[in-house]
Design a protein around this motif. Structure first.
Motif, short mmCIF file in Angstrom:
data_model
loop_
_atom_site.label_atom_id
_atom_site.label_comp_id
_atom_site.label_asym_id
_atom_site.label_seq_id
_atom_site.Cartn_x
_atom_site.Cartn_y
_atom_site.Cartn_z
N HIS A 144 0.83 -1.20 0.00
CA HIS A 144 0.00 0.00 0.00
C HIS A 144 0.87 1.26 0.00
O HIS A 144 2.03 1.24 0.37
CB HIS A 144 -0.93 0.01 1.21
N ARG A 145 0.26 2.35 -0.39
CA ARG A 145 0.88 3.66 -0.28
C ARG A 145 0.20 4.43 0.84
O ARG A 145 -0.95 4.17 1.21
CB ARG A 145 0.76 4.44 -1.59
N PHE A 146 0.92 5.41 1.36
CA PHE A 146 0.44 6.24 2.46
C PHE A 146 0.27 7.67 1.95
O PHE A 146 0.78 8.02 0.88
CB PHE A 146 1.42 6.17 3.62
N PRO A 147 -0.43 8.52 2.68
CA PRO A 147 -0.58 9.90 2.23
C PRO A 147 0.74 10.58 1.86
O PRO A 147 0.80 11.30 0.86
CB PRO A 147 -1.26 10.57 3.42
N HIS A 148 1.81 10.32 2.63
CA HIS A 148 3.08 10.98 2.31
C HIS A 148 3.68 10.46 1.00
O HIS A 148 4.53 11.13 0.41
CB HIS A 148 4.08 10.79 3.46
N ASP A 149 3.28 9.28 0.54
CA ASP A 149 3.79 8.77 -0.74
C ASP A 149 3.21 9.55 -1.91
O ASP A 149 3.84 9.64 -2.97
CB ASP A 149 3.44 7.29 -0.90
N THR A 163 -0.51 13.75 9.50
CA THR A 163 0.31 13.62 10.71
C THR A 163 0.58 12.15 11.02
O THR A 163 1.72 11.76 11.31
CB THR A 163 -0.39 14.28 11.90
N ARG A 164 -0.45 11.31 10.95
CA ARG A 164 -0.25 9.88 11.20
C ARG A 164 0.69 9.28 10.16
O ARG A 164 1.54 8.44 10.49
CB ARG A 164 -1.60 9.14 11.18
N SER A 165 0.55 9.70 8.93
CA SER A 165 1.40 9.18 7.86
C SER A 165 2.86 9.55 8.09
O SER A 165 3.76 8.71 7.95
CB SER A 165 0.91 9.72 6.51
N LEU A 166 3.11 10.81 8.43
CA LEU A 166 4.49 11.25 8.67
C LEU A 166 5.07 10.63 9.93
O LEU A 166 6.27 10.33 9.99
CB LEU A 166 4.53 12.77 8.74
N LEU A 196 6.16 7.28 8.81
CA LEU A 196 7.39 7.36 8.03
C LEU A 196 8.60 7.55 8.93
O LEU A 196 9.64 6.92 8.74
CB LEU A 196 7.29 8.51 7.02
N THR A 197 8.48 8.41 9.93
CA THR A 197 9.58 8.62 10.87
C THR A 197 9.95 7.32 11.58
O THR A 197 11.14 6.99 11.71
CB THR A 197 9.17 9.68 11.92
N ALA A 198 8.94 6.57 11.98
CA ALA A 198 9.17 5.34 12.74
C ALA A 198 9.71 4.21 11.87
O ALA A 198 10.22 3.21 12.40
CB ALA A 198 7.87 4.89 13.41
N LEU A 214 13.88 11.18 4.04
CA LEU A 214 14.38 12.38 4.71
C LEU A 214 13.89 13.65 4.01
O LEU A 214 13.52 14.63 4.68
CB LEU A 214 15.91 12.36 4.72
N GLN A 215 13.87 13.64 2.68
CA GLN A 215 13.37 14.81 1.95
C GLN A 215 11.90 15.05 2.24
O GLN A 215 11.47 16.19 2.40
CB GLN A 215 13.59 14.62 0.45
N THR A 216 11.12 13.98 2.27
CA THR A 216 9.69 14.12 2.54
C THR A 216 9.45 14.67 3.93
O THR A 216 8.65 15.60 4.12
CB THR A 216 8.99 12.76 2.38
N LEU A 217 10.14 14.12 4.91
CA LEU A 217 9.97 14.61 6.28
C LEU A 217 10.37 16.07 6.40
O LEU A 217 9.66 16.88 7.01
CB LEU A 217 10.80 13.75 7.24
#
Length: 305
Positions: A230-235, A254-257, A260-262, A294-297
């Motif tokens: 699956h893809r997430f909102p940040h994708d 927020t949940r998506s990011l 991604l951080t985790a 890292l760029q997305t975050l």
């Protein structure tokens, strides 16, 4: 000894920060190209070393090969490799001039009769290729190959005769999408985020956002996902300026990011969520995924180090 004329590097990021851990991972595992991209984005590196590393993948026909895109091995130029090269040139502000004129000549030479790009040309036959990338004698036009290239060229205000029919192809396909899949939506977004007709792009993106939600093409609650494909909102919304950002609420992003951080792993890298078919391709893909994460975050205002 430091390279003569190299840009001065800033102080090392704080120990155990995401960036510090990722830097160690990149120096340990990445190809030279990704090492130099990491230095450019996060360590005050210059664009010249990136372009020098990218030139190793360029062929005399103006295209790119040599497994620049890990799922296609072998030396021959392919549209997917060339799209990857354009992303690199765009990232370092070098997507223009004679280098892109050569690329456009290559794109013209491999286009289908309707003026768009196949994913893979028959020249790939005989070289190792991911089993999910078919090599056929008369490959059709594909949004997956054409959309990102057209979008990046428009983003950089490149004008070439090849773009006219290729742009028409993208509009036709994107505006007619009914049933889709995440990688096709991402290709459409790369096109729409830079298409010159902004009202048309906005209207089309709004429709695609409804399609993504209706067809469950984004995981809106990472704690309830049922697989890795699956893809997430940040994708989709890799930056706040993407048209896809309007598809998701602030809480969903927020949940998506947070997810991604985790996802950063113990070795400092992020996982590559692509289908695995050979050890080398997975190994080469993870530094790319790490830089992208890292760029997305950072684009969304998250502190990385």
């Amino acid at each position: 000894m430091p390279e003569t004329g190299a840009s001065p590097l800033p102080q090392t990021p704080p120990a155990h920060s995401p960036l510090f851990r990722a830097e160690h991972f990149v120096w340990l595992t990445a190809r030279v190209l990704e090492q130099r991209l990491f230095a450019y984005h996060f360590l005050n590196g210059g664009p010249d070393p990136v372009e020098t590393a990218l030139d190793a993948y360029r062929n005399a026909d103006g295209g790119y090969g040599h497994a620049l895109e890990p799922d296609l091995r072998g030396p021959v130029s392919q549209p997917l490799h060339t799209a990857h090269a354009l992303r690199v040139l765009d990232a370092v502000g070098r997507c223009g001039g004679q280098r892109v004129e050569r690329v456009c000549r290559y794109l013209t030479s491999v286009s289908t009769p309707d003026g768009a790009l196949p994913t893979v040309t028959p020249a790939q036959r005989g070289y190792p290729t991911a089993p999910f990338v078919p090599v056929v004698d008369a490959p059709p036009s594909e949004l997956l190959a054409t959309g990102p290239v057209v979008g990046l060229l428009h983003r950089n205000e490149v004008w070439h005769a090849w773009l006219f029919r290729a742009t028409d192809f993208c509009w036709q396909v994107v505006e007619s999408l009914q049933l889709s899949r995440p990688d096709e939506i991402q290709a459409a977004l790369t096109f729409l985020d830079s298409a010159p007709d902004r009202p048309r792009a906005q209207t089309t993106a709004d429709r695609l956002g409804r399609l993504v939600r209706d067809q469950g093409l984004a995981v809106l609650d990472p704690s309830n996902r049922d697989g890795d494909a699956h893809r997430f909102p940040h994708d989709y919304a890799r930056t706040p300026n993407s048209l896809a950002r309007a598809w998701f609420t602030d809480d969903e992003m927020t949940r998506s990011l947070d997810f991604l951080t985790a996802e950063q792993q113990e070795d400092g890298g992020w996982p590559a969520r692509r289908r695995q078919w050979a050890p080398t391709t997975t190994f080469e893909s993870r530094p790319m995924a790490t830089i992208e994460a890292l760029q997305t975050l950072r684009a969304h205002g998250r502190e990385v180090g």
